[in-house]
Design a protein around this motif. Structure first.
Motif, PDB file in Angstrom:
ATOM      1  N   LEU A  41      39.716  53.929 -13.569  1.00 43.24           N
ATOM      2  CA  LEU A  41      39.816  55.131 -14.394  1.00 43.24           C
ATOM      3  C   LEU A  41      40.264  54.836 -15.829  1.00 43.24           C
ATOM      4  O   LEU A  41      40.540  55.761 -16.585  1.00 43.24           O
ATOM      5  CB  LEU A  41      40.771  56.138 -13.743  1.00 43.24           C
ATOM      6  N   VAL A  42      40.313  53.559 -16.189  1.00 43.53           N
ATOM      7  CA  VAL A  42      40.678  53.182 -17.552  1.00 43.53           C
ATOM      8  C   VAL A  42      39.609  53.721 -18.496  1.00 43.53           C
ATOM      9  O   VAL A  42      38.407  53.589 -18.233  1.00 43.53           O
ATOM     10  CB  VAL A  42      40.792  51.642 -17.680  1.00 43.53           C
ATOM     11  N   PRO A  43      40.021  54.362 -19.608  1.00 40.99           N
ATOM     12  CA  PRO A  43      39.031  54.893 -20.557  1.00 40.99           C
ATOM     13  C   PRO A  43      38.101  53.789 -21.066  1.00 40.99           C
ATOM     14  O   PRO A  43      38.471  52.611 -21.088  1.00 40.99           O
ATOM     15  CB  PRO A  43      39.882  55.441 -21.702  1.00 40.99           C
ATOM     16  N   PRO A  44      36.910  54.157 -21.507  1.00 41.42           N
ATOM     17  CA  PRO A  44      35.956  53.148 -21.989  1.00 41.42           C
ATOM     18  C   PRO A  44      36.395  52.533 -23.314  1.00 41.42           C
ATOM     19  O   PRO A  44      37.265  53.063 -24.004  1.00 41.42           O
ATOM     20  CB  PRO A  44      34.665  53.951 -22.178  1.00 41.42           C
ATOM     21  N   PHE A  45      35.776  51.416 -23.640  1.00 46.31           N
ATOM     22  CA  PHE A  45      35.987  50.819 -24.955  1.00 46.31           C
ATOM     23  C   PHE A  45      35.493  51.795 -26.014  1.00 46.31           C
ATOM     24  O   PHE A  45      34.600  52.608 -25.741  1.00 46.31           O
ATOM     25  CB  PHE A  45      35.191  49.507 -25.097  1.00 46.31           C
TER      26      PHE A  45
ATOM     27  N   VAL B  32      41.560  51.324 -32.665  1.00 47.05           N
ATOM     28  CA  VAL B  32      42.869  50.915 -32.155  1.00 47.05           C
ATOM     29  C   VAL B  32      43.448  51.989 -31.234  1.00 47.05           C
ATOM     30  O   VAL B  32      44.034  51.666 -30.196  1.00 47.05           O
ATOM     31  CB  VAL B  32      43.823  50.589 -33.325  1.00 47.05           C
ATOM     32  N   ALA B  33      43.260  53.254 -31.576  1.00 45.13           N
ATOM     33  CA  ALA B  33      43.758  54.333 -30.713  1.00 45.13           C
ATOM     34  C   ALA B  33      43.099  54.266 -29.335  1.00 45.13           C
ATOM     35  O   ALA B  33      43.773  54.416 -28.311  1.00 45.13           O
ATOM     36  CB  ALA B  33      43.507  55.686 -31.369  1.00 45.13           C
TER      37      ALA B  33
ATOM     38  N   THR C 171      51.095  53.114 -35.277  1.00 47.03           N
ATOM     39  CA  THR C 171      50.816  54.545 -35.377  1.00 47.03           C
ATOM     40  C   THR C 171      50.347  55.081 -34.028  1.00 47.03           C
ATOM     41  O   THR C 171      50.787  56.143 -33.584  1.00 47.03           O
ATOM     42  CB  THR C 171      49.760  54.829 -36.465  1.00 47.03           C
ATOM     43  N   ALA C 172      49.469  54.370 -33.352  1.00 46.83           N
ATOM     44  CA  ALA C 172      48.962  54.793 -32.041  1.00 46.83           C
ATOM     45  C   ALA C 172      50.114  54.856 -31.024  1.00 46.83           C
ATOM     46  O   ALA C 172      50.194  55.793 -30.230  1.00 46.83           O
ATOM     47  CB  ALA C 172      47.873  53.853 -31.546  1.00 46.83           C
ATOM     48  N   ARG C 173      51.009  53.892 -31.076  1.00 51.97           N
ATOM     49  CA  ARG C 173      52.157  53.875 -30.170  1.00 51.97           C
ATOM     50  C   ARG C 173      53.070  55.063 -30.430  1.00 51.97           C
ATOM     51  O   ARG C 173      53.560  55.690 -29.499  1.00 51.97           O
ATOM     52  CB  ARG C 173      52.953  52.579 -30.317  1.00 51.97           C
TER      53      ARG C 173
ATOM     54  N   ARG D 103      43.454  52.582 -23.556  1.00 55.45           N
ATOM     55  CA  ARG D 103      43.029  51.717 -22.445  1.00 55.45           C
ATOM     56  C   ARG D 103      44.215  50.901 -21.929  1.00 55.45           C
ATOM     57  O   ARG D 103      44.415  50.772 -20.725  1.00 55.45           O
ATOM     58  CB  ARG D 103      41.925  50.751 -22.890  1.00 55.45           C
ATOM     59  N   GLU D 104      44.973  50.349 -22.849  1.00 59.96           N
ATOM     60  CA  GLU D 104      46.131  49.525 -22.496  1.00 59.96           C
ATOM     61  C   GLU D 104      47.162  50.348 -21.712  1.00 59.96           C
ATOM     62  O   GLU D 104      47.705  49.882 -20.705  1.00 59.96           O
ATOM     63  CB  GLU D 104      46.757  48.988 -23.787  1.00 59.96           C
ATOM     64  N   THR D 105      47.415  51.555 -22.158  1.00 58.25           N
ATOM     65  CA  THR D 105      48.386  52.425 -21.495  1.00 58.25           C
ATOM     66  C   THR D 105      47.931  52.781 -20.085  1.00 58.25           C
ATOM     67  O   THR D 105      48.712  52.724 -19.128  1.00 58.25           O
ATOM     68  CB  THR D 105      48.603  53.710 -22.328  1.00 58.25           C
ATOM     69  N   TYR D 106      46.667  53.141 -19.923  1.00 59.25           N
ATOM     70  CA  TYR D 106      46.128  53.475 -18.603  1.00 59.25           C
ATOM     71  C   TYR D 106      46.168  52.260 -17.677  1.00 59.25           C
ATOM     72  O   TYR D 106      46.509  52.387 -16.506  1.00 59.25           O
ATOM     73  CB  TYR D 106      44.684  53.972 -18.715  1.00 59.25           C
ATOM     74  N   ALA D 107      45.791  51.098 -18.200  1.00 58.03           N
ATOM     75  CA  ALA D 107      45.793  49.879 -17.371  1.00 58.03           C
ATOM     76  C   ALA D 107      47.209  49.548 -16.917  1.00 58.03           C
ATOM     77  O   ALA D 107      47.420  49.184 -15.748  1.00 58.03           O
ATOM     78  CB  ALA D 107      45.181  48.719 -18.147  1.00 58.03           C
TER      79      ALA D 107
END
Length: 96
Positions: free
Chosen positions: A33-37, A16-17, A89-91, A22-26
């Motif tokens: 440059l979005v991080p990988p899955f 989830v983190a 938690t990630a947010r 990925r969601e934040t970068y997108a």
């Protein structure tokens, strides 16, 4: 085909983190440059696609989400409440 592996909230945290990152970068317009899955928890392979679904009657009635990593094909389930908590938690950690 084997049954999906159920993941605990502790096992979900890194997945989830990574998805939240990925969601934040997108959302920021990172483009390529979005991080990988996140890697598959079973085999460690980096997926090209993560498929999420909750349309199976058993997952719908039990508040579970099913997801699979492609191309390796490993599938997992997680409790909806665990997903919610780990996402929150990630947010919160992002804001630190």
């Amino acid at each position: 085909m084997t049954e999906p592996t159920h993941l605990t909230s502790e096992q979900l945290e890194p997945i989830v983190a990574a998805l939240h990152r990925r969601e934040t970068y997108a959302a920021a317009g990172a483009g390529i440059l979005v991080p990988p899955f996140p890697d598959c928890p079973t085999c460690g392979q980096a997926p090209t696609e993560l498929v999420v679904r909750n349309d199976h009657p058993a997952t719908f009635l039990e508040d579970k989400v099913a997801f699979g990593f492609r191309p390796c094909g490993h599938t997992f389930t997680a409790d909806g409440e665990d997903l919610y908590r780990t996402y929150e938690t990630a947010r919160q950690q992002e804001g630190r």
